[in-house]
Design a protein around this motif. Structure first.
Motif, PDB file in Angstrom:
ATOM      1  N   GLY A 284       2.097   5.717  -1.139  1.00 63.13           N
ATOM      2  CA  GLY A 284       1.553   5.286  -2.412  1.00 63.13           C
ATOM      3  C   GLY A 284       1.403   3.787  -2.481  1.00 63.13           C
ATOM      4  N   PRO A 285       0.568   3.296  -3.376  1.00 63.36           N
ATOM      5  CA  PRO A 285       0.310   1.855  -3.480  1.00 63.36           C
ATOM      6  C   PRO A 285       1.559   1.086  -3.864  1.00 63.36           C
ATOM      7  N   THR A 286       1.667  -0.124  -3.333  1.00 58.31           N
ATOM      8  CA  THR A 286       2.844  -0.943  -3.628  1.00 58.31           C
ATOM      9  C   THR A 286       2.869  -1.381  -5.088  1.00 58.31           C
ATOM     10  N   THR A 287       1.753  -1.262  -5.784  1.00 60.43           N
ATOM     11  CA  THR A 287       1.737  -1.620  -7.209  1.00 60.43           C
ATOM     12  C   THR A 287       2.675  -0.730  -8.017  1.00 60.43           C
ATOM     13  N   LEU A 288       2.987   0.468  -7.498  1.00 57.92           N
ATOM     14  CA  LEU A 288       3.925   1.349  -8.195  1.00 57.92           C
ATOM     15  C   LEU A 288       5.324   0.756  -8.242  1.00 57.92           C
ATOM     16  N   LEU A 289       5.595  -0.227  -7.388  1.00 50.97           N
ATOM     17  CA  LEU A 289       6.922  -0.841  -7.344  1.00 50.97           C
ATOM     18  C   LEU A 289       7.092  -1.904  -8.415  1.00 50.97           C
ATOM     19  N   GLY A 290       6.002  -2.228  -9.137  1.00 50.74           N
ATOM     20  CA  GLY A 290       6.078  -3.149 -10.259  1.00 50.74           C
ATOM     21  C   GLY A 290       6.479  -4.562  -9.874  1.00 50.74           C
ATOM     22  N   LYS A 291       7.111  -5.260 -10.818  1.00 54.75           N
ATOM     23  CA  LYS A 291       7.496  -6.649 -10.616  1.00 54.75           C
ATOM     24  C   LYS A 291       8.539  -6.779  -9.510  1.00 54.75           C
ATOM     25  N   TRP A 292       9.403  -5.786  -9.402  1.00 54.34           N
ATOM     26  CA  TRP A 292      10.415  -5.831  -8.334  1.00 54.34           C
ATOM     27  C   TRP A 292       9.741  -5.875  -6.971  1.00 54.34           C
ATOM     28  N   GLY A 293       8.728  -5.028  -6.775  1.00 57.00           N
ATOM     29  CA  GLY A 293       8.024  -5.007  -5.502  1.00 57.00           C
ATOM     30  C   GLY A 293       7.271  -6.292  -5.236  1.00 57.00           C
ATOM     31  N   ALA A 294       6.680  -6.872  -6.292  1.00 60.23           N
ATOM     32  CA  ALA A 294       5.927  -8.115  -6.128  1.00 60.23           C
ATOM     33  C   ALA A 294       6.813  -9.242  -5.628  1.00 60.23           C
ATOM     34  N   LYS A 295       8.086  -9.232  -6.049  1.00 62.48           N
ATOM     35  CA  LYS A 295       9.022 -10.257  -5.598  1.00 62.48           C
ATOM     36  C   LYS A 295       9.442 -10.039  -4.146  1.00 62.48           C
ATOM     37  N   GLN A 296       9.400  -8.794  -3.709  1.00 61.71           N
ATOM     38  CA  GLN A 296       9.819  -8.460  -2.346  1.00 61.71           C
ATOM     39  C   GLN A 296       8.709  -8.686  -1.321  1.00 61.71           C
ATOM     40  N   LEU A 297       7.470  -8.722  -1.806  1.00 62.76           N
ATOM     41  CA  LEU A 297       6.309  -8.787  -0.917  1.00 62.76           C
ATOM     42  C   LEU A 297       5.425  -9.979  -1.280  1.00 62.76           C
ATOM     43  N   ASN A 298       4.708 -10.489  -0.303  1.00 64.15           N
ATOM     44  CA  ASN A 298       3.716 -11.536  -0.536  1.00 64.15           C
ATOM     45  C   ASN A 298       2.450 -11.132   0.207  1.00 64.15           C
ATOM     46  N   LEU A 299       1.762 -10.143  -0.338  1.00 69.41           N
ATOM     47  CA  LEU A 299       0.633  -9.544   0.361  1.00 69.41           C
ATOM     48  C   LEU A 299      -0.508 -10.535   0.588  1.00 69.41           C
ATOM     49  N   HIS A 300      -0.609 -11.548  -0.230  1.00 71.65           N
ATOM     50  CA  HIS A 300      -1.779 -12.420  -0.199  1.00 71.65           C
ATOM     51  C   HIS A 300      -1.904 -13.217   1.093  1.00 71.65           C
TER      52      HIS A 300
ATOM     53  N   GLU B 228      -9.690  -3.427  -4.262  1.00 71.80           N
ATOM     54  CA  GLU B 228     -10.497  -2.950  -3.146  1.00 71.80           C
ATOM     55  C   GLU B 228     -10.761  -4.077  -2.147  1.00 71.80           C
ATOM     56  N   ILE B 229     -10.209  -5.250  -2.398  1.00 69.25           N
ATOM     57  CA  ILE B 229     -10.317  -6.366  -1.473  1.00 69.25           C
ATOM     58  C   ILE B 229      -9.003  -6.576  -0.742  1.00 69.25           C
ATOM     59  N   LEU B 230      -7.908  -6.372  -1.448  1.00 70.85           N
ATOM     60  CA  LEU B 230      -6.575  -6.497  -0.849  1.00 70.85           C
ATOM     61  C   LEU B 230      -5.675  -5.459  -1.489  1.00 70.85           C
ATOM     62  N   LYS B 231      -5.014  -4.663  -0.679  1.00 73.48           N
ATOM     63  CA  LYS B 231      -4.135  -3.633  -1.224  1.00 73.48           C
ATOM     64  C   LYS B 231      -2.984  -3.362  -0.262  1.00 73.48           C
ATOM     65  N   GLY B 232      -1.862  -2.984  -0.842  1.00 68.15           N
ATOM     66  CA  GLY B 232      -0.686  -2.651  -0.034  1.00 68.15           C
ATOM     67  C   GLY B 232      -0.287  -1.215  -0.264  1.00 68.15           C
ATOM     68  N   ASN B 233       0.420  -0.642   0.713  1.00 68.05           N
ATOM     69  CA  ASN B 233       0.824   0.758   0.617  1.00 68.05           C
ATOM     70  C   ASN B 233       2.224   0.935   1.205  1.00 68.05           C
ATOM     71  N   LEU B 234       3.033   1.722   0.526  1.00 66.31           N
ATOM     72  CA  LEU B 234       4.386   2.039   0.990  1.00 66.31           C
ATOM     73  C   LEU B 234       4.413   3.439   1.571  1.00 66.31           C
ATOM     74  N   TRP B 235       5.094   3.577   2.711  1.00 68.00           N
ATOM     75  CA  TRP B 235       5.232   4.871   3.385  1.00 68.00           C
ATOM     76  C   TRP B 235       6.705   5.197   3.579  1.00 68.00           C
ATOM     77  N   ILE B 236       7.079   6.416   3.264  1.00 65.67           N
ATOM     78  CA  ILE B 236       8.412   6.931   3.588  1.00 65.67           C
ATOM     79  C   ILE B 236       8.219   8.323   4.168  1.00 65.67           C
ATOM     80  N   GLY B 237       8.825   8.593   5.304  1.00 64.72           N
ATOM     81  CA  GLY B 237       8.635   9.906   5.906  1.00 64.72           C
ATOM     82  C   GLY B 237       9.781  10.323   6.805  1.00 64.72           C
TER      83      GLY B 237
END
Length: 523
Positions: free
Chosen positions: A163-179, A196-205
């Motif tokens: 799922g998209p990293t945006t689901l992680l909210g502000k906590w995820g934004a602090k953990q990542l610097n996708l730009h 659609e220009i820049l996007k992040g995705n989290l995987w757990i499996g």
């Protein structure tokens, strides 16, 4: 969608729109296995990871190994990534700035403690391969996704979350610097959403989970956070061998060839001609996957956590403009002339785009076999016919059906609009000097866009363009009926024993057509 301004049978009718073009910015990358958007488009083996590889290193041919590059910590990391991407080859990146991010500390236990209560859509199967639409989503807390992944070997389940990293909210934004992964190849505009220009995705499996082979249309930087994953990659030039689904199929951009068959996989890896690569990615490593490179991904550790970042590609964005270029149309033409001119336009475009060393008849043969051969066994509907079992209530399948319904409503095929039940395609698509001249004026700008692409990308996108226009002319279920009378036969001639004059008074085209006959097997 783009209005074609074509009227039928000399009677005023509303202008038709063609199906929405496959612009990369409106396509959800298929390896996310997340809900599709409205438009349903390395690594040197580490000795530390050798025990986790699916195939013993001694069995892997040297030509399958992937280069590793190490950032020295100096200069602009984005420029380092741009230079890496310019090679258009997969590569493993080590010592990236992500080692100082909060995400570098993620473990199953850490995620369970910090975001364990966050509910996410998880998939569960009793088999390892998670095709698009394979199953229903189950919304459960992250801690339960991790727990079930850890216990999967005991339950016999395969657990998959993406799922998209945006689901992680502000906590995820602090953990990542996708730009810092934004290559900035595509300018922002009001017509292109930021995600659609820049996007992040989290995987757990869980161990053994497989994302089937497919390609994406964006630069892909895949970061392994915890555990290990094995990638099998092939370049875009392998498109014909891999067998793709039609553009309007719900498995679009996925590979039809059964790469879960050990004999087939071994053959792919042993063929230096196809250019297959394989690598196992460990904690902290980043794999760069160029646009249109096919990749199959398998989790090798008991639990895997990964982040990937997609950055829009200039190359893919530019070819997307071909769908906005003008095509032959005139409100004064009737149905039959319109149909004939557009068929001539497609033939001329194919001849203009395909290099002389790869005659266009051979390309059409490969394209038909590559995308539509399976329809003989599974039905004529190019949007759904498949050997893959899908759940009819899976949200991806439902949204794909809604998209097709919208296309049919907004842009019905020419045959449907004219209420023609038994089309005479052979007659409508026959060579006509007037139609050829009308079509000729529109070929150049479109052909030049395709000519800027590299091999592999040319054939993939030209195939999409042909399918788009053919679907507008005859509809989804008659595309395969369109190939022989409207594309192949007019190029060959009535008896197939002499070339047709496709472009009048051009001796080189006549000679090239003669060469096509030598390699075209009419059987």
């Amino acid at each position: 969608s783009v209005v074609w301004n074509i009227l039928f049978l000399d009677t005023p009718t509303p202008p038709l729109s063609r199906p929405t073009p496959p612009l990369p910015f409106r396509t959800t990358p298929r390896d996310t296995m997340a809900l599709p958007s409205r438009h349903l488009p390395l690594l040197l083996f580490s000795t530390l990871m050798a025990t986790a590889t699916a195939i013993e290193k001694k069995d892997i041919p040297d030509h399958t190994q992937i280069d590793t590059v190490t950032w020295d910590g100096q200069g602009d990391f984005r420029q380092f990534l741009r230079n890496t991407a310019k090679t258009s080859k997969p590569v493993v990146i080590e010592n990236s700035p992500t080692s100082s991010w909060g995400v570098s500390q993620w473990t199953p236990e850490y995620l369970s403690e910090t975001i364990g209560g966050l509910k996410v859509p998880m998939k569960t199967l009793k088999k390892p391969v998670f095709h698009m639409g394979c199953c229903l989503l189950e919304r459960i807390p992250v801690r339960d996704v991790i727990k079930r992944s850890q216990n999967a070997s005991e339950t016999g389940d395969y657990i998959y979350y993406s799922g998209p990293t945006t689901l992680l909210g502000k906590w995820g934004a602090k953990q990542l610097n996708l730009h810092i992964f934004d290559l900035k190849e595509v300018k922002r505009s009001e017509n292109i959403p930021e995600d659609e220009i820049l996007k992040g995705n989290l995987w757990i499996g869980s161990q053994g989970v497989v994302t089937p082979a497919h390609f994406d249309e964006m630069h892909n930087f895949f970061m392994q956070v915890h555990g290990t994953k094995t990638f099998t990659l092939l370049p875009p030039t392998a498109w014909a061998a891999l067998r793709l689904y039609p553009k309007f199929h719900h498995q679009h951009r996925n590979v039809r060839l059964d790469l879960e068959n050990e004999k087939i996989m071994k053959k792919l890896l042993s063929s230096s001609k196809l250019g297959a690569k394989t690598v196992t990615l460990g904690k902290g490593q980043i794999l760069y996957v160029p646009p249109l490179w096919f990749h199959r991904v398998e989790t090798k550790s008991p639990v895997s956590i990964s982040i990937n970042i997609w950055s829009a590609s200039r190359m893919v964005g530019q070819i997307g403009n071909a769908w906005n270029d003008p095509i032959p149309s005139n409100g004064k033409w009737g149905f039959f002339k319109t149909f004939g001119v557009l068929a001539a336009f497609l033939r001329r475009l194919i001849v203009a785009v395909i290099p002389e060393s790869k005659p266009c008849i051979k390309f059409l043969q490969k394209l038909h076999l590559n995308r539509y051969e399976h329809l003989k066994r599974y039905g004529k509907d190019i949007t759904s016919a498949s050997p893959i079992d899908v759940h009819p209530d899976a949200q991806e399948i439902k949204e794909h059906k809604d998209y097709l319904d919208q296309v049919n409503k907004e842009a019905p095929s020419f045959l449907e609009s004219a209420n023609i039940k038994k089309p005479d395609l052979k007659s409508w698509c026959s060579i006509d000097a007037e139609y050829e001249n009308e079509a000729k004026r529109f070929v150049g700008p479109v052909a030049r866009r395709f000519a800027r692409l590299e091999r592999g990308a040319i054939e993939i996108y030209l195939g999409n363009y042909i399918e788009d226009l053919a679907a507008q002319l005859v509809g989804f279920k008659k595309i395969t009926d369109f190939f022989a009378p409207c594309l192949v036969d007019p190029l060959l001639g009535d008896k197939g024993d002499k070339p047709r004059l496709l472009i009048q008074n051009d001796a080189e085209d006549v000679q090239e057509a003669a060469e096509w006959l030598k390699i075209y097997d009419r059987a």
